[in-house]
Structure formats: structure tokens, C-alpha cells
Design an enzyme around this catalytic site. Structure first.
Site, mmCIF file in Angstrom:
data_model
loop_
_atom_site.group_PDB
_atom_site.id
_atom_site.type_symbol
_atom_site.label_atom_id
_atom_site.label_comp_id
_atom_site.label_asym_id
_atom_site.label_seq_id
_atom_site.Cartn_x
_atom_site.Cartn_y
_atom_site.Cartn_z
ATOM 1 N N ASP A 104 0.705 -1.305 -0.051
ATOM 2 C CA ASP A 104 0.149 -0.015 0.126
ATOM 3 C C ASP A 104 0.910 1.239 0.098
ATOM 4 O O ASP A 104 0.663 2.260 -0.474
ATOM 5 C CB ASP A 104 -0.891 0.064 1.073
ATOM 6 C CG ASP A 104 -2.057 -0.955 1.070
ATOM 7 O OD1 ASP A 104 -2.273 -1.498 -0.027
ATOM 8 O OD2 ASP A 104 -2.662 -1.200 2.147
ATOM 9 N N GLY A 105 2.138 1.156 0.813
ATOM 10 C CA GLY A 105 2.936 2.422 0.684
ATOM 11 C C GLY A 105 3.290 2.774 -0.856
ATOM 12 O O GLY A 105 3.418 3.948 -1.064
ATOM 13 N N ASN A 186 -4.677 8.600 1.949
ATOM 14 C CA ASN A 186 -5.001 7.796 3.007
ATOM 15 C C ASN A 186 -5.506 8.767 3.947
ATOM 16 O O ASN A 186 -6.916 9.080 4.365
ATOM 17 C CB ASN A 186 -3.776 7.040 3.833
ATOM 18 C CG ASN A 186 -3.769 5.767 3.380
ATOM 19 O OD1 ASN A 186 -4.845 5.337 2.540
ATOM 20 N ND2 ASN A 186 -3.080 4.943 4.003
ATOM 21 N N ASP A 216 -5.048 13.764 21.825
ATOM 22 C CA ASP A 216 -3.726 13.777 21.269
ATOM 23 C C ASP A 216 -3.730 14.228 19.808
ATOM 24 O O ASP A 216 -2.677 14.438 19.228
ATOM 25 C CB ASP A 216 -3.325 12.187 21.518
ATOM 26 C CG ASP A 216 -2.786 11.788 22.824
ATOM 27 O OD1 ASP A 216 -2.640 12.711 23.560
ATOM 28 O OD2 ASP A 216 -2.393 10.637 22.652
#
Length: 347
Positions: A104-105, A186, A216
Site C-alpha cells: 500500500d505504501g 489515506n 492527542d
């Protein structure tokens, strides 16, 4: 709405092959098979890959790496290594298809490599550890490429997001400044970085105030990104063809802050209030980490140019197969049926 199917009206002529780094001999073998399958076409690879290839693939073409810009000479070296060397605009217009060998990267890399604009179909073969967007097994490479080049095929249109930082005016300056737009496939993440203080973000949808984010951080993701960081933070999994984007808090300091889903036609604005105790940090598909100071804003909207990826079977079958195989979705032993003995005992 039915599946999106594409057929060639004329044979494709120009292709770009993008490979993951460090694939070793299995990657080189797959690359040889791709080149052989694309015989008769003009095939390009990235400049960095071209330099590493053996002489037997010297027929592959590439483009020149531009000279470093003096304005970015002091940029962080790690972030610079994550920035792809984009092909010339003329070459982008000529591309008929893109083949990826990786995970996927590698697909995320192609999105940033080709930038914002019309994209050719991307046929992604799985050579990585995750395969949400690479549904085609590398074992089917020869057969799949033949079917892709000679017949019709089904596409998944993967939505992408436009992101732009608006800097607050500094003392003596009357107007805010706009930074370069970023494109994500993404997600875009805003977090507190190393600051000990809670994230403080004011969030707007089409100029309507939504909420303050205290925790966060916050993830705004596409449906394709719903199985990535957003899922780990408690967001829902969304079919990649759903026209929306997700709004997922990261460890919110609240018992009632739940993830949201927005329609694709809205614009989100995330603003760091001027009274914020610390600075925030934005990252775009895990790259280009940028500091957001008090008064700065981040605008997020849907890009008009999705990424078309080729399906192995169809968009729904491919997606559910990935969810089941990679995440073991709802894996549970099925409840057994009543036996005759149980029924007799009940009587």
C-alpha cells in the site's frame, strides 16, 4: 450504482512502473516479467530505480532529476528523501497506465508522484506486507496484465483530499499567507507532537463551528484510509467507493467524542486557536510533517481527481477479501445448531 468498467478504445502506448525499495531478487524478477508483458510499449521508471537496475533493463526510460532549489536547500533531509521526484507534466499527460510492485505504501507513493490531476489506471501487484489497495497477487502478474491490456477491467475510484495550510498574519503583516497544497490518499493527521499539552483545535464544516478537539490529535481520512490510522483510533471501516471523508479523534479527553463521517462536498477547517498552549503538527500520508502555530489553519476538501485502481475481481469482493484476510474481520466460531438429543431433553 453498478461497477465502473473501462475498456481501451486504442492500445495503451506509455506505462510507468513503480517499485518498492529493497525488494531484492523477487522484485527484480517481477520487474522483468512486467517489462516483458509490456513489450512494444514505452516504459518509464523512476530515476532512483533506473540507477540501481542492471544493464539488462537499460531499455527502460526515465526523466531527469531537477537541480535542488536554493530555497529548500536547508530542508530536513529525511523529509526530502520522502518527497518523490515528479515526472514532467508532458510525461504525466502521456501515461496510459501505471504498474506498481509493492504494498500500500507504493500506491501512496504513486499518488504523490503524479500529484493533483487526471490519473491513469493503476494496476497494483502485492509485494508488501499489507494489501488493502494491492489486491492483485504477484503470482497472477502475467495473466492479469494480459487481461488488463486486451480487455475490459473494473476500477475502484479512490478519493483523495486537498490540504492547504493558511498561516496567520505575523506582526506588521495584514494578510495571511497560503502554503503549497498537499494531496493525500489515506489521511491527514494533526497531533501535539512532543508537546506535553493537549491538542487544541477548533473545527469548522463549511464555516459552521463543529467542536473543539482536545486530546492527542485528529485524523481526517478518505474511505481508502479508513482501514489505516483511523481504524486504529476507533474510526469505522468504510467501503472505498463511499463518497465521504472521516473525522476521527485520537485519544480525546472526553467520554462523548465519537468519530464522524462527512459528505464529500464539504470543506473542513481545522484552526489552532491563538490562546493554544502549544504548537500542533500536521502530516500528510505520513510525510511532510509541518508545524502549525497558534492562529494557523488547515483547509481540507475533496480533490476532483481520484486515483483509479484496477480490481482483481470487483471493488466489493476485493475490499472484503482484504478486510477478512488482513484484519481477520469478525473471525469467530459459528454457533452450532441444536441436536436431536438437546431437543429431547428440552421436552
Amino acid at each position: 450504482r453498478g461497477a465502473i468498467e473501462l475498456m481501451w478504445t486504442s492500445p495503451p502506448r506509455t506505462a510507468l512502473v513503480v517499485c518498492k525499495q529493497g525488494g531484492g531478487e523477487p522484485l527484480l524478477e517481477a520487474l522483468r516479467l512486467v517489462v516483458k508483458s509490456l513489450e512494444g510499449m514505452v516504459v518509464y521508471v523512476e530515476p532512483s530505480l533506473k540507477q540501481e537496475l542492471p544493464l539488462e533493463t537499460e531499455t527502460l526510460l526515465t526523466w531527469n532529476i531537477p537541480e535542488p532549489d536554493a530555497r529548500t536547500a536547508g530542508a530536513d533531509e529525511l523529509d526530502a528523501s520522502l518527497a518523490p521526484c515528479q515526472p514532467p507534466a508532458a510525461l504525466k499527460r502521456e501515461l496510459d497506465l501505471v504498474v506498481t510492485l509493492g504494498g500500500d505504501g507504493t500506491v501512496l507513493w504513486v499518488s504523490s508522484l503524479l500529484g493533483d490531476g487526471p490519473m491513469p489506471p493503476v494496476i497494483a501487484f502485492s509485494l508488501g506486507s499489507l494489501g488493502f489497495m494491492t489486491s492483485l497477487p504477484v503470482q497472477s502478474l502475467k495473466t492479469s496484465l494480459h487481461m488488463f491490456l486486451t480487455g475490459g477491467f473494473i476500477l475502484t475510484l479512490r478519493h483523495r483530499l486537498h490540504c492547504q495550510i493558511i498561516r496567520a498574519p505575523v506582526p506588521g503583516q495584514l494578510e495571511s499567507t497560503q502554503e503549497e497544497k498537499r494531496l493525500v490518499l489515506n489521511e491527514v493527521v494533526v497531533d501535539r507532537g512532543v508537546s506535553p499539552f493537549l491538542t487544541s483545535l477548533k473545527c469548522y464544516c463549511n464555516s459552521t463551528f463543529i467542536t473543539d478537539v482536545q486530546g492527542d490529535g485528529l485524523i481526517v481520512s478518505t474511505p481508502s484510509g479508513s482501514t489505516a490510522y483511523s481504524l486504529a483510533a476507533g474510526g469505522s471501516m468504510v467501503h472505498p467507493q463511499v463518497p465521504c471523508f472521516l473525522f476521527t479523534p485520537i485519544c480525546p479527553h472526553s467520554l462523548s467524542f465519537r468519530p464522524l463521517v462527512f459528505p464529500d462536498f464539504v470543506e473542513l477547517k481545522l484552526k489552532v486557536p491563538r490562546h493554544s498552549r502549544g504548537t500542533m503538527w500536521a502530516s500528510f500520508d505520513g510525510k511532510h510533517r509541518t508545524q502549525l502555530n497558534p492562529g494557523d489553519s488547515l483547509l481540507i476538501s475533496l480533490s476532483q481527481w481520484p486515483m483509479p485502481t484496477v480490481c482483481f475481481k470487483d471493488d466489493t469482493t476485493d475490499w472484503f477479501s482484504s478486510v477478512k484476510e488482513v484484519l481477520h474481520f469478525n473471525l469467530r466460531k459459528l454457533q452450532g445448531e441444536f441436536s436431536r438429543q438437546d431437543e429431547d431433553e428440552d421436552e
